[in-house]
Scaffold this motif. Structure first.
Motif, PDB file in Angstrom:
ATOM      1  N   ARG A 154      -9.218  -9.615   3.458  1.00  0.00           N
ATOM      2  CA  ARG A 154      -9.200  -8.984   4.793  1.00  0.00           C
ATOM      3  C   ARG A 154     -10.312  -7.959   4.953  1.00  0.00           C
ATOM      4  NH1 ARG A 154      -6.619  -4.070   3.867  1.00  0.00           N
ATOM      5  NH2 ARG A 154      -5.332  -4.082   2.017  1.00  0.00           N
ATOM      6  N   SER A 155     -11.218  -7.869   3.979  1.00  0.00           N
ATOM      7  CA  SER A 155     -12.311  -6.906   4.126  1.00  0.00           C
ATOM      8  C   SER A 155     -13.323  -7.431   5.147  1.00  0.00           C
ATOM      9  CB  SER A 155     -12.964  -6.628   2.772  1.00  0.00           C
ATOM     10  OG  SER A 155     -13.520  -7.812   2.265  1.00  0.00           O
TER      11      SER A 155
ATOM     12  N   LYS B 184     -13.657 -11.431   6.180  1.00  0.00           N
ATOM     13  CA  LYS B 184     -12.415 -11.645   6.910  1.00  0.00           C
ATOM     14  C   LYS B 184     -12.394 -12.959   7.706  1.00  0.00           C
ATOM     15  CE  LYS B 184      -9.725  -8.896  10.123  1.00  0.00           C
ATOM     16  NZ  LYS B 184      -9.779  -7.615  10.825  1.00  0.00           N
TER      17      LYS B 184
ATOM     18  N   TYR C 233      -5.799  13.372  -4.880  1.00  0.00           N
ATOM     19  CA  TYR C 233      -4.861  12.335  -4.461  1.00  0.00           C
ATOM     20  C   TYR C 233      -5.302  10.920  -4.828  1.00  0.00           C
ATOM     21  CZ  TYR C 233      -7.687  11.411  -0.295  1.00  0.00           C
ATOM     22  OH  TYR C 233      -8.697  11.071   0.549  1.00  0.00           O
TER      23      TYR C 233
ATOM     24  N   LYS D 282       7.069   9.541  -2.870  1.00  0.00           N
ATOM     25  CA  LYS D 282       8.153   9.727  -1.907  1.00  0.00           C
ATOM     26  C   LYS D 282       9.440   9.045  -2.348  1.00  0.00           C
ATOM     27  CE  LYS D 282       6.118   8.522   1.951  1.00  0.00           C
ATOM     28  NZ  LYS D 282       4.767   8.262   1.408  1.00  0.00           N
ATOM     29  N   TYR D 283       9.343   7.894  -2.981  1.00  0.00           N
ATOM     30  CA  TYR D 283      10.541   7.167  -3.408  1.00  0.00           C
ATOM     31  C   TYR D 283      10.157   6.288  -4.582  1.00  0.00           C
ATOM     32  CZ  TYR D 283       7.931   4.559   0.026  1.00  0.00           C
ATOM     33  OH  TYR D 283       6.903   4.019   0.738  1.00  0.00           O
TER      34      TYR D 283
ATOM     35  N   VAL E 170      -5.697   0.152   7.187  1.00  0.00           N
ATOM     36  CA  VAL E 170      -5.247   0.522   5.845  1.00  0.00           C
ATOM     37  C   VAL E 170      -6.163   1.560   5.218  1.00  0.00           C
ATOM     38  CG1 VAL E 170      -4.517  -0.370   3.603  1.00  0.00           C
ATOM     39  CG2 VAL E 170      -4.444  -1.861   5.607  1.00  0.00           C
TER      40      VAL E 170
ATOM     41  N   ARG F  76      -2.795  -3.220  11.609  1.00  0.00           N
ATOM     42  CA  ARG F  76      -2.636  -2.261  10.518  1.00  0.00           C
ATOM     43  C   ARG F  76      -4.024  -1.812  10.084  1.00  0.00           C
ATOM     44  NH1 ARG F  76       1.916  -5.060   6.531  1.00  0.00           N
ATOM     45  NH2 ARG F  76       3.661  -4.739   7.975  1.00  0.00           N
TER      46      ARG F  76
ATOM     47  N   LEU G  12      -0.211   9.728   5.311  1.00  0.00           N
ATOM     48  CA  LEU G  12       0.044   8.425   5.927  1.00  0.00           C
ATOM     49  C   LEU G  12       1.138   7.700   5.140  1.00  0.00           C
ATOM     50  CD1 LEU G  12      -1.171   6.831   8.301  1.00  0.00           C
ATOM     51  CD2 LEU G  12      -2.708   5.746   6.676  1.00  0.00           C
ATOM     52  N   PRO G  13       2.391   7.709   5.625  1.00  0.00           N
ATOM     53  CA  PRO G  13       3.504   7.259   4.783  1.00  0.00           C
ATOM     54  C   PRO G  13       3.419   5.803   4.328  1.00  0.00           C
ATOM     55  CG  PRO G  13       4.286   7.987   6.951  1.00  0.00           C
ATOM     56  CD  PRO G  13       2.835   8.274   6.905  1.00  0.00           C
ATOM     57  N   LYS G  14       2.935   4.906   5.165  1.00  0.00           N
ATOM     58  CA  LYS G  14       2.882   3.506   4.768  1.00  0.00           C
ATOM     59  C   LYS G  14       1.531   3.150   4.140  1.00  0.00           C
ATOM     60  CE  LYS G  14       3.882   2.055   8.996  1.00  0.00           C
ATOM     61  NZ  LYS G  14       4.077   3.341   9.690  1.00  0.00           N
ATOM     62  N   SER G  15       0.637   4.105   4.071  1.00  0.00           N
ATOM     63  CA  SER G  15      -0.761   3.869   3.678  1.00  0.00           C
ATOM     64  C   SER G  15      -1.465   2.907   4.639  1.00  0.00           C
ATOM     65  CB  SER G  15      -0.905   3.368   2.234  1.00  0.00           C
ATOM     66  OG  SER G  15      -0.294   4.269   1.335  1.00  0.00           O
ATOM     67  N   TYR G  16      -0.873   2.696   5.773  1.00  0.00           N
ATOM     68  CA  TYR G  16      -1.600   2.076   6.884  1.00  0.00           C
ATOM     69  C   TYR G  16      -1.077   2.691   8.164  1.00  0.00           C
ATOM     70  CZ  TYR G  16       2.453  -1.122   7.182  1.00  0.00           C
ATOM     71  OH  TYR G  16       3.725  -1.653   7.282  1.00  0.00           O
TER      72      TYR G  16
ATOM     73  N   ALA H  72       0.828  -1.212   0.000  1.00  0.00           N
ATOM     74  CA  ALA H  72       0.000   0.000   0.000  1.00  0.00           C
ATOM     75  C   ALA H  72       0.859   1.258   0.000  1.00  0.00           C
ATOM     76  CB  ALA H  72      -0.933  -0.015   1.219  1.00  0.00           C
ATOM     77  N   LYS H  73       2.089   1.139   0.518  1.00  0.00           N
ATOM     78  CA  LYS H  73       2.928   2.339   0.656  1.00  0.00           C
ATOM     79  C   LYS H  73       3.413   2.887  -0.684  1.00  0.00           C
ATOM     80  CE  LYS H  73       6.316   0.608   3.295  1.00  0.00           C
ATOM     81  NZ  LYS H  73       6.468  -0.849   3.467  1.00  0.00           N
TER      82      LYS H  73
ATOM     83  N   GLY I 135       8.307   5.575   6.253  1.00  0.00           N
ATOM     84  CA  GLY I 135       7.785   4.352   5.632  1.00  0.00           C
ATOM     85  C   GLY I 135       8.610   3.868   4.458  1.00  0.00           C
TER      86      GLY I 135
ATOM     87  N   PHE J 242      -5.782   5.127   2.220  1.00  0.00           N
ATOM     88  CA  PHE J 242      -4.854   5.920   1.410  1.00  0.00           C
ATOM     89  C   PHE J 242      -5.085   7.405   1.649  1.00  0.00           C
ATOM     90  CE2 PHE J 242      -4.851   1.831  -0.582  1.00  0.00           C
ATOM     91  CZ  PHE J 242      -3.555   1.676  -1.041  1.00  0.00           C
ATOM     92  N   TYR J 243      -4.063   8.074   2.132  1.00  0.00           N
ATOM     93  CA  TYR J 243      -4.143   9.511   2.325  1.00  0.00           C
ATOM     94  C   TYR J 243      -2.711  10.037   2.315  1.00  0.00           C
ATOM     95  CZ  TYR J 243      -6.771  13.678   3.449  1.00  0.00           C
ATOM     96  OH  TYR J 243      -7.362  14.916   3.373  1.00  0.00           O
TER      97      TYR J 243
ATOM     98  N   PHE K 284      -2.871   8.489  -6.848  1.00  0.00           N
ATOM     99  CA  PHE K 284      -2.449   7.169  -6.373  1.00  0.00           C
ATOM    100  C   PHE K 284      -2.792   6.098  -7.407  1.00  0.00           C
ATOM    101  CE2 PHE K 284      -3.008   8.542  -1.652  1.00  0.00           C
ATOM    102  CZ  PHE K 284      -1.798   9.216  -1.712  1.00  0.00           C
TER     103      PHE K 284
ATOM    104  N   GLY L  33      -9.880  -2.799   6.404  1.00  0.00           N
ATOM    105  CA  GLY L  33      -9.175  -4.070   6.173  1.00  0.00           C
ATOM    106  C   GLY L  33      -8.110  -4.385   7.207  1.00  0.00           C
ATOM    107  N   PHE L  34      -8.471  -4.257   8.486  1.00  0.00           N
ATOM    108  CA  PHE L  34      -7.506  -4.499   9.574  1.00  0.00           C
ATOM    109  C   PHE L  34      -6.850  -5.877   9.459  1.00  0.00           C
ATOM    110  CE2 PHE L  34     -10.288  -1.357  11.594  1.00  0.00           C
ATOM    111  CZ  PHE L  34      -9.355  -0.531  12.202  1.00  0.00           C
ATOM    112  N   ILE L  35      -5.524  -5.911   9.609  1.00  0.00           N
ATOM    113  CA  ILE L  35      -4.854  -7.194   9.851  1.00  0.00           C
ATOM    114  C   ILE L  35      -3.871  -7.008  11.002  1.00  0.00           C
ATOM    115  CG2 ILE L  35      -5.021  -7.987   7.447  1.00  0.00           C
ATOM    116  CD1 ILE L  35      -1.896  -7.514   7.322  1.00  0.00           C
TER     117      ILE L  35
ATOM    118  N   TYR M   6      -9.222 -14.680   5.897  1.00  0.00           N
ATOM    119  CA  TYR M   6      -7.987 -14.305   6.591  1.00  0.00           C
ATOM    120  C   TYR M   6      -7.867 -14.998   7.954  1.00  0.00           C
ATOM    121  CZ  TYR M   6      -4.655 -11.284   9.102  1.00  0.00           C
ATOM    122  OH  TYR M   6      -3.609 -10.815   9.854  1.00  0.00           O
TER     123      TYR M   6
END
Lengths: 449, 429
Positions: free
Chosen positions: A328-329, A333, A302, A290-291, B75, B73, B81-85, A284-285, B38, B77-78, A306, B248-250, A337
């Protein structure tokens, strides 16, 4: 300690050694597509390679993904940091299935080819690491396995692939696939070389809280257990080769027992659910600002920004992100999961009982090495099912090794041996005994002294 | 009406929750590292001080502490939030099932959890800027049950909570962000990210009015998320459907599960409880004592020390005096000395109070005045200035003028002077 590394480190005459080696290696690289980059300035130490999902300071590390184009980490992975600079010299980053997603090593641009016959795949996902080890005379590669990414290419490329107990080698600096399953391991040409390197890189690390200092045992076992369900789909030629291997092992004092774990067949779906769930969060990151890959058009909202960035994932990565997000939704879940996590505990317990007084042995891969053409025609579900033997020990975090045990029509065949948690040394001892009466074959010996 | 809160406060640690970056940096994007940005390859490592601090808060809120605490986590997207979680907690939170007592009821605490703050977004006209100094700052999220039913209870709860947080070592002057869940009807309306206490009460007031009007018009209150605008004093719909919230918590696989059993958690004083007990034991006004001690651990210490030694009202007056002179941090011993002067009918002037801190005996002695002397001075002025005495009933300035004259001379507690003067004048009248 004996074998390649010790021999190499004692040699002091390296005049012209690295220049010649690099010229030869670049020639081979253009044929077999092993490395994403080669360190042409290497001038000291035993050349070692690093799978492209493991960070080397100031060296582009992309996990063979477009998303990470140009990502240059400002730090070393702990495993890399721990290799003494006077003994080991970094030779290059090796290609892999994007983020580790693949069984054949073909999910990346200009994918590696098998060193025994370039019509065949290398296996994946540590594809380039296996090839580098197979072509360089004195070599070890720092690789990584989530569900079989060390064992599979080790088997197809005729080298030794060691996946330690989960938590023995720090994952700091690993570009994650599925954090609870990812293990940094070692590929090499002898058990002695692997042991030498493993002893340098293992042990707790303040930068990875899942990494521990646990005593590692060497409790040898004479009993080798074959789990019947794992043999069910094995190719006939592989099965008879495996019988020959068992015969040789019986000659040197081992005996065989058969066991049944009916639910082991559920391991593949459970593993893919758990690993995709984690992968979809780890990936997700990557949002393109950023990189790595950068989108420079900031005119969009945004969400659109993305979306555009994330369009640069490869097909298999996209598939795993979508499936992983689904399992995992909140509405499903518990069905996917959470059930997968329960099955994982059942698996750990069931395998633990067997491993109390035996090793588990099997062919590493149920099929002969496929050609690139054949591999490209596999549909995803069939490809996932090919991991049926390598996934159980990976899912349970158990140490395992794939070692070359036979050659069929010139192509290497691997056997996988699994031990109980933290009995890693016993596995290396086992392979050392195997090596005393079996000769590994290599087609290339670049850098031989 | 039902109100439930999710209160976020920063924990008092030197370094961030999952890396060793400092939590104090002024220049934007100077306290950052691969972990809080992140970067691929980086991993979180839990800050023990943050864990201990969160445990302290949870215990102070009477929570049951989980034997093992673990992270999840969340999750989404914003850009901040560097890791998106976000690494946060739910089931394995630090504590659950606690409470805060306010005057007439008990507000239950559902959960106290530890989580990381995202980066700060600074919005400009045409673009936004991101400051990652804030990314990874440890936050405590305190989730209440929907037990608050009036604005008064809301104010009282927030005040009480802040006092507990203060005594647990949290810097309560830092921004407090609250999600306000409020429902007058069936459906829950969530007002996200309300900053500070004034805004919280204003947002509540607006929602009560808005939802009340909808009900009186027989209209349905939709379940939704709203945002508070502190300029218009109103809330507006964020146009997000509640059902679309899918995090989508894990389980956070990069962190272990942390046993809490061996961590020594300090006891936190519940200042309002202490104030209540002391007030009833010594016959003091509860509100006065609370005012003194709710957000001042030094004052609380002196109250407890002083009440065992001297007249209760005298102790309270003395502490008020010290507070006024910004000298509340004096030692118990110095305070004991101050009380002994007061007991002897001596008042301390400004210089004497300042000398208490360093315990300079001579200075103190030199700057005390006996109440007798002041009484005499009051009588003297009253005799001399009949003009003012005649005026004092209609003109408060006259009274203050006399107090001022005396204060200028003696620099002692004005409370004593004005009380005595009032008595004297009353007799004259």
């Amino acid at each position: 300690m004996k074998g390649g590394i010790e021999e190499f480190l004692k040699t002091e005459k390296f005049e012209g050694y690295y220049e010649e080696l690099i010229v030869e290696l670049e020639k081979l690289n253009s044929k077999l597509h092993i490395f994403s980059n080669i360190n042409k300035g290497l001038s000291t130490g035993l050349p070692f390679s690093v799978k492209d999902n493991i960070c080397v300071k100031d060296v582009v590390s992309t996990a063979s993904s477009q998303m990470l184009n140009g990502y240059t980490p400002p730090f070393n992975a702990t495993a890399i940091e721990r290799l003494p600079k006077e003994e080991f010299g970094f030779i290059g980053k090796t290609k892999m299935d994007e983020f580790g997603f693949g069984t054949f090593g073909i999910n990346c641009k200009d994918h590696p080819l098998n060193p025994f016959d370039d019509r065949y795949v290398t296996g994946g996902s540590s594809a380039g690491s296996a090839v580098a080890t197979a072509v360089l005379k004195h070599h070890i590669s720092i690789a990584e396995s989530t569900g079989g990414s060390i064992s599979c290419p080790a088997a197809f490329c005729g080298i030794i692939g060691f996946t330690p107990t989960y938590g023995l080698v720090s994952r700091y600096g690993l570009i994650d696939y599925a954090s609870s399953l990812d293990k940094i391991g070692v590929m090499g040409r002898s058990s002695a070389d692997i042991r030498y390197v493993f002893d340098k890189i293992k042990g707790s690390d303040r930068y990875d809280t899942t990494c521990v200092d646990h005593p590692i045992s060497k409790e040898s076992r004479k009993k080798l257990v074959i789990i019947d369900q794992l043999m069910a789909g094995v190719d006939e030629e592989i099965a008879s080769s495996f019988d020959r291997t068992i015969g040789k092992l019986q000659n040197i004092g081992y005996y065989v027992e058969h066991k049944s774990i009916p639910f082991i067949e559920k391991t593949i779906p459970a593993y893919y659910i758990a690993s995709m769930a984690e992968a979809s969060t780890n990936l997700a990151k990557f949002t393109g600002f950023k990189y790595g890959l950068k989108i420079n058009d900031f005119s969009k909202g945004y969400n659109d920004f993305f979306t555009e960035a994330r369009n640069n994932f490869g097909l298999e990565a996209k598939r795993r992100i979508v499936l992983g997000t689904f399992v995992r939704s909140s509405s499903v879940k518990s069905k996917y999961y959470e059930k997968a996590l329960r099955l994982r505990h059942m698996m750990i317990n069931a395998l633990g009982v067997i491993l109390k007084d035996g090793f588990i042995i099997s062919p590493t891969m149920p099929i002969k090495t496929p050609t690139v053409k054949e591999a490209e025609d596999f549909d995803p579900v069939k490809e996932y099912s090919i991991d049926s033997i390598t996934v159980p020990p990976n899912f349970a975090g158990l140490p395992h090794i794939s070692f070359p045990s036979d050659y069929i029509k010139g192509m290497p065949v691997g056997t996988q041996i699994v031990a109980n948690h933290f009995n890693d040394y016993a596995l290396l001892d086992f392979v050392e005994r195997w090596e005393s009466q079996f000769e590994y074959r290599f087609k290339y010996n670049v850098g031989a002294l | 009406m039902k109100i439930g809160l999710e209160v976020h406060v920063a924990l008092p640690t030197e370094t961030k929750l999952f890396c060793s970056c400092s939590t104090n940096a002024d220049e934007p994007n100077t306290s950052i590292c691969p972990v809080c940005l992140g970067f691929p390859g980086s991993k979180p490592m839990l800050n023990d001080a943050a864990l201990k601090s969160a445990l302290t808060v949870a215990k102070a809120l009477h929570c049951k502490i989980n034997d093992n605490t673990y992270f999840l986590r969340k999750v989404y997207f914003y850009p901040d939030l560097p890791k998106s979680y976000q690494i946060t907690q739910l089931d394995g939170a630090i504590g659950h099932g606690g409470y805060v007592d306010i005057s007439k009821k008990r507000i239950r605490i559902r959960r106290v959890q530890l989580e990381e703050d995202p980066a700060k977004i600074i919005r400009e006209d045409e673009y936004s800027l991101l400051d990652f100094n804030r990314s990874g700052i440890p936050l405590n999220e305190i989730v209440t049950e929907p037990d608050i039913e009036t604005e008064e209870e809301l104010r009282e709860f927030v005040n009480e909570l802040r006092s507990i947080l203060y005594y647990a070592g949290v810097d309560i002057n830092k921004e407090m962000k609250t999600d306000l869940n409020i429902s007058l009807g069936e459906e829950r309306v969530e007002i996200k990210n309300v900053t500070g206490i004034k805004n919280l009460v204003d947002a509540e007031r607006f929602e009560v009015k808005r939802q009340g009007e909808l009900i009186s018009r027989n209209q349905k209150i939709p379940k939704e998320t709203r945002a508070y605008n502190s300029e218009t004093l109103s809330t507006i719909s964020s146009r997000e459907k509640e059902s679309d919230e899918e995090y989508g918590f894990i389980y956070e696989p990069d962190l272990a599960s942390y046993p809490t059993g061996d961590i020594v958690i300090p006891e936190v004083v519940i200042a309002s409880d202490v104030a209540r007990q002391l007030s009833s034991k010594y016959g003091l006004n509860e509100a006065t004592v609370k005012e003194l001690v709710m957000f001042d651990r030094h004052a609380l210490g002196l109250v407890q020390y002083g009440l065992k030694r001297s007249n209760a009202n005298r102790v309270i007056n003395a502490i008020e005096l010290l507070k006024r002179h910004g000298n509340i941090t004096i030692s118990d011993e110095s305070f004991g000395k101050m009380l002994s002067y007061l007991d002897k009918g001596l008042l301390l002037n400004e210089d004497a109070i300042k000398s208490l801190q360093e315990n300079r005996q001579v200075e103190i002695e030199k700057n005390t005045v006996s109440t007798k002397e002041i009484d005499k001075a009051i009588l003297g002025i009253v005799a001399q200035r009949q003009d003012l005495v005649r005026e004092y009933k209609t003109n408060s300035k006259a009274f203050n003028f006399i107090v001022g004259m005396l204060l200028k001379k003696y620099k002692v507690n004005p409370k004593y002077i004005s009380e005595r003067l009032a008595e004297v004048l009353k007799d004259k009248a």
